[in-house]
Design a protein around this motif. Structure first.
Motif, PDB file in Angstrom:
ATOM      1  N   GLY A 170       0.833  -1.201   0.000  1.00 33.15           N
ATOM      2  CA  GLY A 170       0.000   0.000   0.000  1.00 33.15           C
ATOM      3  C   GLY A 170       0.858   1.237   0.000  1.00 33.15           C
ATOM      4  O   GLY A 170       2.014   1.223   0.387  1.00 33.15           O
ATOM      5  N   LYS A 171       0.266   2.327  -0.416  1.00 30.64           N
ATOM      6  CA  LYS A 171       0.977   3.588  -0.522  1.00 30.64           C
ATOM      7  C   LYS A 171       0.783   4.402   0.746  1.00 30.64           C
ATOM      8  O   LYS A 171      -0.327   4.728   1.123  1.00 30.64           O
ATOM      9  CB  LYS A 171       0.464   4.369  -1.737  1.00 30.64           C
ATOM     10  N   SER A 172       1.885   4.710   1.418  1.00 28.92           N
ATOM     11  CA  SER A 172       1.805   5.499   2.635  1.00 28.92           C
ATOM     12  C   SER A 172       1.952   6.986   2.294  1.00 28.92           C
ATOM     13  O   SER A 172       2.971   7.400   1.748  1.00 28.92           O
ATOM     14  CB  SER A 172       2.918   5.082   3.610  1.00 28.92           C
ATOM     15  N   THR A 173       0.926   7.760   2.550  1.00 25.71           N
ATOM     16  CA  THR A 173       0.981   9.180   2.261  1.00 25.71           C
ATOM     17  C   THR A 173       0.747   9.974   3.532  1.00 25.71           C
ATOM     18  O   THR A 173       0.058   9.535   4.448  1.00 25.71           O
ATOM     19  CB  THR A 173      -0.083   9.578   1.222  1.00 25.71           C
ATOM     20  N   LEU A 174       1.328  11.154   3.551  1.00 26.64           N
ATOM     21  CA  LEU A 174       1.103  12.091   4.635  1.00 26.64           C
ATOM     22  C   LEU A 174       0.085  13.113   4.148  1.00 26.64           C
ATOM     23  O   LEU A 174       0.278  13.741   3.102  1.00 26.64           O
ATOM     24  CB  LEU A 174       2.407  12.776   5.025  1.00 26.64           C
ATOM     25  N   SER A 175      -1.012  13.263   4.869  1.00 27.33           N
ATOM     26  CA  SER A 175      -2.032  14.240   4.495  1.00 27.33           C
ATOM     27  C   SER A 175      -1.586  15.626   4.953  1.00 27.33           C
ATOM     28  O   SER A 175      -1.405  15.857   6.151  1.00 27.33           O
ATOM     29  CB  SER A 175      -3.376  13.885   5.141  1.00 27.33           C
ATOM     30  N   VAL A 176      -1.402  16.517   3.989  1.00 24.76           N
ATOM     31  CA  VAL A 176      -1.010  17.896   4.276  1.00 24.76           C
ATOM     32  C   VAL A 176      -2.217  18.786   4.017  1.00 24.76           C
ATOM     33  O   VAL A 176      -2.705  18.877   2.887  1.00 24.76           O
ATOM     34  CB  VAL A 176       0.177  18.330   3.397  1.00 24.76           C
ATOM     35  N   ASN A 177      -2.718  19.414   5.060  1.00 24.40           N
ATOM     36  CA  ASN A 177      -3.873  20.303   4.946  1.00 24.40           C
ATOM     37  C   ASN A 177      -3.410  21.747   5.143  1.00 24.40           C
ATOM     38  O   ASN A 177      -2.902  22.097   6.214  1.00 24.40           O
ATOM     39  CB  ASN A 177      -4.928  19.944   5.998  1.00 24.40           C
ATOM     40  N   ILE A 178      -3.585  22.544   4.113  1.00 22.32           N
ATOM     41  CA  ILE A 178      -3.180  23.949   4.158  1.00 22.32           C
ATOM     42  C   ILE A 178      -4.440  24.797   4.269  1.00 22.32           C
ATOM     43  O   ILE A 178      -5.339  24.710   3.420  1.00 22.32           O
ATOM     44  CB  ILE A 178      -2.393  24.337   2.894  1.00 22.32           C
ATOM     45  N   THR A 179      -4.535  25.583   5.304  1.00 14.82           N
ATOM     46  CA  THR A 179      -5.725  26.411   5.499  1.00 14.82           C
ATOM     47  C   THR A 179      -5.341  27.872   5.707  1.00 14.82           C
ATOM     48  O   THR A 179      -4.430  28.182   6.477  1.00 14.82           O
ATOM     49  CB  THR A 179      -6.563  25.905   6.691  1.00 14.82           C
ATOM     50  N   SER A 180      -6.011  28.751   4.986  1.00  9.47           N
ATOM     51  CA  SER A 180      -5.810  30.184   5.210  1.00  9.47           C
ATOM     52  C   SER A 180      -6.790  30.656   6.274  1.00  9.47           C
ATOM     53  O   SER A 180      -7.859  30.061   6.461  1.00  9.47           O
ATOM     54  CB  SER A 180      -6.029  30.957   3.901  1.00  9.47           C
ATOM     55  N   PHE A 181      -6.441  31.718   6.965  1.00  8.17           N
ATOM     56  CA  PHE A 181      -7.323  32.228   8.023  1.00  8.17           C
ATOM     57  C   PHE A 181      -7.008  33.695   8.292  1.00  8.17           C
ATOM     58  O   PHE A 181      -5.966  34.220   7.871  1.00  8.17           O
ATOM     59  CB  PHE A 181      -7.160  31.408   9.320  1.00  8.17           C
ATOM     60  N   GLY A 182      -7.913  34.349   9.001  1.00 15.11           N
ATOM     61  CA  GLY A 182      -7.700  35.725   9.421  1.00 15.11           C
ATOM     62  C   GLY A 182      -7.385  35.786  10.902  1.00 15.11           C
ATOM     63  O   GLY A 182      -8.118  35.213  11.718  1.00 15.11           O
ATOM     64  N   PHE A 183      -6.327  36.467  11.268  1.00 14.02           N
ATOM     65  CA  PHE A 183      -5.954  36.570  12.678  1.00 14.02           C
ATOM     66  C   PHE A 183      -7.045  37.229  13.511  1.00 14.02           C
ATOM     67  O   PHE A 183      -7.201  36.921  14.699  1.00 14.02           O
ATOM     68  CB  PHE A 183      -4.642  37.351  12.820  1.00 14.02           C
ATOM     69  N   LYS A 184      -7.825  38.112  12.898  1.00 11.95           N
ATOM     70  CA  LYS A 184      -8.861  38.784  13.691  1.00 11.95           C
ATOM     71  C   LYS A 184     -10.002  37.843  14.059  1.00 11.95           C
ATOM     72  O   LYS A 184     -10.828  38.159  14.912  1.00 11.95           O
ATOM     73  CB  LYS A 184      -9.392  40.005  12.943  1.00 11.95           C
ATOM     74  N   TYR A 185     -10.032  36.663  13.433  1.00  9.64           N
ATOM     75  CA  TYR A 185     -11.024  35.651  13.782  1.00  9.64           C
ATOM     76  C   TYR A 185     -10.427  34.511  14.610  1.00  9.64           C
ATOM     77  O   TYR A 185     -11.116  33.552  14.935  1.00  9.64           O
ATOM     78  CB  TYR A 185     -11.658  35.068  12.514  1.00  9.64           C
ATOM     79  N   GLY A 186      -9.145  34.601  14.938  1.00 16.10           N
ATOM     80  CA  GLY A 186      -8.499  33.600  15.768  1.00 16.10           C
ATOM     81  C   GLY A 186      -7.687  32.592  14.969  1.00 16.10           C
ATOM     82  O   GLY A 186      -7.993  32.284  13.816  1.00 16.10           O
ATOM     83  N   ILE A 187      -6.653  32.068  15.615  1.00 15.39           N
ATOM     84  CA  ILE A 187      -5.792  31.061  14.990  1.00 15.39           C
ATOM     85  C   ILE A 187      -6.491  29.702  15.027  1.00 15.39           C
ATOM     86  O   ILE A 187      -7.090  29.341  16.033  1.00 15.39           O
ATOM     87  CB  ILE A 187      -4.441  30.981  15.730  1.00 15.39           C
ATOM     88  N   PRO A 188      -6.427  28.905  13.951  1.00 19.29           N
ATOM     89  CA  PRO A 188      -7.012  27.553  13.974  1.00 19.29           C
ATOM     90  C   PRO A 188      -6.416  26.719  15.103  1.00 19.29           C
ATOM     91  O   PRO A 188      -5.191  26.590  15.207  1.00 19.29           O
ATOM     92  CB  PRO A 188      -6.636  26.978  12.604  1.00 19.29           C
ATOM     93  N   ILE A 189      -7.266  26.168  15.946  1.00 24.14           N
ATOM     94  CA  ILE A 189      -6.766  25.464  17.129  1.00 24.14           C
ATOM     95  C   ILE A 189      -6.101  24.137  16.779  1.00 24.14           C
ATOM     96  O   ILE A 189      -5.348  23.589  17.593  1.00 24.14           O
ATOM     97  CB  ILE A 189      -7.903  25.220  18.142  1.00 24.14           C
ATOM     98  N   ASP A 190      -6.362  23.609  15.579  1.00 26.06           N
ATOM     99  CA  ASP A 190      -5.791  22.309  15.222  1.00 26.06           C
ATOM    100  C   ASP A 190      -4.552  22.422  14.345  1.00 26.06           C
ATOM    101  O   ASP A 190      -4.025  21.412  13.868  1.00 26.06           O
ATOM    102  CB  ASP A 190      -6.835  21.437  14.513  1.00 26.06           C
ATOM    103  N   ALA A 191      -4.060  23.648  14.134  1.00 21.47           N
ATOM    104  CA  ALA A 191      -2.901  23.842  13.256  1.00 21.47           C
ATOM    105  C   ALA A 191      -1.618  23.348  13.926  1.00 21.47           C
ATOM    106  O   ALA A 191      -1.382  23.600  15.105  1.00 21.47           O
ATOM    107  CB  ALA A 191      -2.767  25.305  12.879  1.00 21.47           C
ATOM    108  N   ASP A 192      -0.791  22.639  13.149  1.00 23.16           N
ATOM    109  CA  ASP A 192       0.525  22.199  13.630  1.00 23.16           C
ATOM    110  C   ASP A 192       1.580  23.282  13.401  1.00 23.16           C
ATOM    111  O   ASP A 192       2.487  23.461  14.214  1.00 23.16           O
ATOM    112  CB  ASP A 192       0.953  20.918  12.902  1.00 23.16           C
ATOM    113  N   LEU A 193       1.470  23.988  12.290  1.00 23.26           N
ATOM    114  CA  LEU A 193       2.384  25.076  11.945  1.00 23.26           C
ATOM    115  C   LEU A 193       1.560  26.289  11.543  1.00 23.26           C
ATOM    116  O   LEU A 193       0.561  26.155  10.828  1.00 23.26           O
ATOM    117  CB  LEU A 193       3.308  24.668  10.781  1.00 23.26           C
ATOM    118  N   VAL A 194       1.962  27.470  11.997  1.00 18.37           N
ATOM    119  CA  VAL A 194       1.252  28.704  11.669  1.00 18.37           C
ATOM    120  C   VAL A 194       2.258  29.729  11.151  1.00 18.37           C
ATOM    121  O   VAL A 194       3.304  29.956  11.772  1.00 18.37           O
ATOM    122  CB  VAL A 194       0.503  29.275  12.893  1.00 18.37           C
TER     123      VAL A 194
END
Length: 299
Positions: A170-194
């Motif tokens: 089987g193919k082992s892949t790493l799921s990379v989720n890139i999300t944009s956000f606005g600081f005035k609405y708060g940092i995503p709590i599940d982000a690993d890197l900001v």
């Protein structure tokens, strides 16, 4: 231990995960799930032949299956040898038995740390249950195609061993989720890197660009045209291309990267789109892009 025969990649595969309680079966299941296996926990052994028939009848739609068999289903446990004999003699499915083991002292310590009861000693000393379980599983251990002693392994090390052993299936892949956000609405709590891109020139102050988002070509081009943007992207991409393989090596199956600007509408969206395109060319990552706040003040 039986003679080891590696299953060919094109063949339907069934892996039986078993072994001592507390030896790492949960980690094994998670590792095989990351390789694309369909996993079932605590399946009664009498149902294994039926499962084998489903795999064959699926015509390749279900080609990789892992089943956890342990003493939680001990009333059916004596049927396991008959079920495995059926698969070997009556089906075209390749199968392996992965047996996970650890020393008694390590298992006792793990039960103390987790504050869980051993399934064979729910009210007694864990060592009594461990010794009983070891005796019951002795014959199964001898018939295993792969036996791993996890006594000195960290979870990431066990996952690495399993992935390296079965990665050809089987193919082992790493799921990379890139999300944009606005600081005035708060940092995503599940982000690993900001990463903060508020230092870049802001399209918000260009009248014809203000209503649009970083997904529109003219906004995207505006963000990308500045020398500081190109310098930043070169450094950021270089860092991510170093970090992502390290996360995969450590055993992570998903990483969430947050890109933030003031409102999450222009700069962060454009940068997230760029990173998605650049990282998405790799065959070892699955890349997804989302924009949390780009539509908040659209109207």
């Amino acid at each position: 231990m039986t003679e080891f025969e590696q299953i060919s990649p094109g063949r339907a595969t069934l892996i039986i995960i078993t072994g001592m309680s507390g030896a790492g079966k949960t980690i094994a299941v998670q590792s095989l799930e990351d390789l694309g296996f369909f996993c079932v926990d605590n399946l009664p052994p009498v149902l294994i032949p039926k499962f084998a028939e489903l795999i064959e009848q699926s015509k390749g739609k279900i080609a990789k299956v892992a089943l956890v068999i342990d003493l939680r289903g001990r009333e059916f446990f004596t049927a396991l040898s008959e079920s495995l004999a059926y698969i070997k003699d009556e089906s075209t499915i390749g199968f392996e038995i992965l047996f996970l083991d650890a020393t008694d002292s390590v298992l006792v310590q793990r039960y103390k740390e987790s504050r869980r009861h051993h399934p064979l000693a729910p009210k007694g000393m864990p060592l009594d249950g461990i010794r009983m379980e070891r005796q019951m599983l002795e014959e199964l251990k001898n018939s295993a195609t792969l036996c791993l002693d996890t006594s000195s392994m960290k979870p990431a090390q066990l996952k690495e061993k399993i992935v390296s052993r079965f990665s050809h299936l089987g193919k082992s892949t790493l799921s990379v989720n890139i999300t944009s956000f606005g600081f005035k609405y708060g940092i995503p709590i599940d982000a690993d890197l900001v990463f903060d891109v508020r230092f870049l020139p802001n399209p918000h102050y260009v009248d014809q660009l203000r209503p649009k988002t970083g997904q529109d070509n003219d906004v995207y081009d505006y963000v990308m045209k500045w020398p500081e943007t190109q310098t930043f992207l070169t450094k950021l991409l270089d860092m991510l291309q170093f970090l992502i393989p390290q996360y995969r090596k450590e055993g992570k199956s998903q990483i969430i990267i947050g890109i933030g600007c003031t409102g999450g509408k222009h700069r962060s969206v454009a940068i997230a789109e760029y990173l998605g395109k650049m990282l998405g060319v790799s065959e070892t990552e699955s890349v997804a892009i989302s924009h949390r706040d780009s539509e908040r003040d659209r109207h």
